[in-house]
Design an enzyme around this catalytic site. Sequence first.
Site, PDB file in Angstrom:
ATOM      1  N   LYS A  68     -16.147  -7.229   1.279  1.00  0.00           N
ATOM      2  CA  LYS A  68     -14.922  -7.525   0.534  1.00  0.00           C
ATOM      3  C   LYS A  68     -15.333  -8.013  -0.850  1.00  0.00           C
ATOM      4  O   LYS A  68     -15.724  -9.151  -1.050  1.00  0.00           O
ATOM      5  CB  LYS A  68     -14.110  -8.607   1.256  1.00  0.00           C
ATOM      6  CG  LYS A  68     -12.586  -8.523   0.999  1.00  0.00           C
ATOM      7  CD  LYS A  68     -12.156  -8.671  -0.448  1.00  0.00           C
ATOM      8  CE  LYS A  68     -12.194 -10.119  -0.897  1.00  0.00           C
ATOM      9  NZ  LYS A  68     -11.638 -10.271  -2.303  1.00  0.00           N
ATOM     10  N   GLU A 103     -23.058 -19.851   0.525  1.00  0.00           N
ATOM     11  CA  GLU A 103     -23.573 -20.353  -0.748  1.00  0.00           C
ATOM     12  C   GLU A 103     -22.366 -20.795  -1.560  1.00  0.00           C
ATOM     13  O   GLU A 103     -21.567 -19.964  -2.000  1.00  0.00           O
ATOM     14  CB  GLU A 103     -24.343 -19.272  -1.516  1.00  0.00           C
ATOM     15  CG  GLU A 103     -24.903 -19.797  -2.831  1.00  0.00           C
ATOM     16  CD  GLU A 103     -25.241 -18.700  -3.824  1.00  0.00           C
ATOM     17  OE1 GLU A 103     -25.309 -18.997  -5.031  1.00  0.00           O
ATOM     18  OE2 GLU A 103     -25.402 -17.539  -3.405  1.00  0.00           O
ATOM     19  N   CYS A 163     -23.860 -20.219  -9.771  1.00  0.00           N
ATOM     20  CA  CYS A 163     -23.630 -21.415  -8.953  1.00  0.00           C
ATOM     21  C   CYS A 163     -24.686 -22.492  -9.175  1.00  0.00           C
ATOM     22  O   CYS A 163     -24.373 -23.677  -9.137  1.00  0.00           O
ATOM     23  CB  CYS A 163     -23.595 -21.034  -7.478  1.00  0.00           C
ATOM     24  SG  CYS A 163     -22.225 -19.946  -7.025  1.00  0.00           S
ATOM     25  N   GLU A 209     -17.765 -28.869 -11.090  1.00  0.00           N
ATOM     26  CA  GLU A 209     -18.325 -27.578 -11.488  1.00  0.00           C
ATOM     27  C   GLU A 209     -17.381 -26.890 -12.469  1.00  0.00           C
ATOM     28  O   GLU A 209     -16.205 -26.665 -12.166  1.00  0.00           O
ATOM     29  CB  GLU A 209     -18.539 -26.695 -10.255  1.00  0.00           C
ATOM     30  CG  GLU A 209     -19.244 -25.397 -10.568  1.00  0.00           C
ATOM     31  CD  GLU A 209     -19.550 -24.580  -9.325  1.00  0.00           C
ATOM     32  OE1 GLU A 209     -20.598 -23.923  -9.296  1.00  0.00           O
ATOM     33  OE2 GLU A 209     -18.726 -24.602  -8.387  1.00  0.00           O
TER      34      GLU A 209
END
Length: 497
Positions: free
Chosen positions: A190, A265, A299, A399
């Site tokens: 996906k 992750e 990330c 973040e």
Amino acid sequence: MSTPAAPSPVRPAFLGGSKQLFIGGRWVAAAAGEEFDTVDPASGQVIARLARGAAADVDRAVVAARAAFEGPWSRWTPLERQRLLLRIDELMLKHAEELASIETTDMGAPITRTRNTVKWISQAIRFFASCTGAATTTTASNSLPGNVMTLNHKAPLGVVGGIIPWNGPMGGQWWTIGPALATGCTCVIKPAEDASLSILRFADILAEAGVPDGVVNIVTGYGSEAGAALAAHPGVDKISFTGSTETGRRIVQASAGNLKRLQLELGGKSPDIVFADADLDAAVPGAAMGVFANSGQICYSGTRLFVQRSVQKEFVERLQRFSAGLKVGKGLDPGVDLGPLISSRQLDRVMHYVKLGGEQGARLAAGGRRLGGELAGGYFVEPTVFAGVDQRMTIAREEIFGPVISVIPFDTVDEVLKMANDTEYGLGGGVWTRHLATAHQVSQGIRAGVVWVNCYGAVDPAVGFGGCKMSGYGWKGGLEHVESFLYRKAVYMNIAG
């Protein structure tokens, strides 16, 4: 003798029109017949229409993947799977420039980066090709009475769902497809709704290479629809997900239905630590591109940049000069260093944090503006540096996922390790020093899945990386990653008589 300049990229013929789902080896429309736009982030213009897959389409894909897993694919030998992976690699390299141009147009990364991504994928495919014998059977000694032989067998899990992020879809898909093909699993991919085109183009390459129907299936659509359905589907044995911690929590909850395995992750707010004895000629560009690479959309970016107080002033001045020398622009320009952010939504998010940084007392040392002029239609922001950041500020805690550095001063090793670990995340970290003892002490002291010393961001697929705390669990890369697509089976054989 000078090296020939790389060719200027051209608009790939694959762009434009409507794209379908790839299920069971065929291109098919979404069950509901719906589509949505995908946009070039450098211009804000629609470049294709994607099928809006949902639960019914995910179910079709999982059924196709299960049928393939239980069919002839289950009888392929390790050598046959290895040869298949090497054929894929050969075909991918044949189409390398096209794939790089599609990725750049769809998600904005500079063409120099996406060309290197193709080279990295080739390295990854060859590594996975070397692991096709991971599903092995070995004997094990036992202390049972009689004449009982025990065998340890590693067998493929079955159907694996891969939910791929938008910040590097072409490479990200191989963390699922690679080990699936190596071990004999099948998969349903996906892609992120913001960047699906390079993955869709890869489907034709996989088919041309000879991947059997149903072994790899691709369902485009929204995360709340297709992604959620894949995470919860009872016919999926494992989910590999890269994305936000918030979405990761929902995937954990969805996995409870059949206790499917997970590899996650998730987010990061990684510390990158520069000591006064570091080689600043290397540390300045290294630490800067540890954030600015891919426009900060990685990330494990080292966005919390801790600089020892005695060199902080000089370091920030060098960062200012380095940032000013970076070229921001449309990724198809071979001279560009930073491309756009992925979407207007992400641009708004980044600019919100830039505003917060100023309001909370950080000093804007470089950048901080959205770019206009010929770039006004895209989602461009200058590489941004905040100095004098306090660990308690929002820009040092949350973040951002954009090209924004927070420079935080420190004095001692103990102090910086305490600050570095004062976060809910644990994905990456960095250390810049000439002192070996400091390198060992700090790299061991940072609580993160991967730490770089005098470099930042390099990942070898044969070694890999992972996270701890709220950055997720499971490992990407290396034999451990491949073996996570297998389950262990003990066989007890009474061979008496």
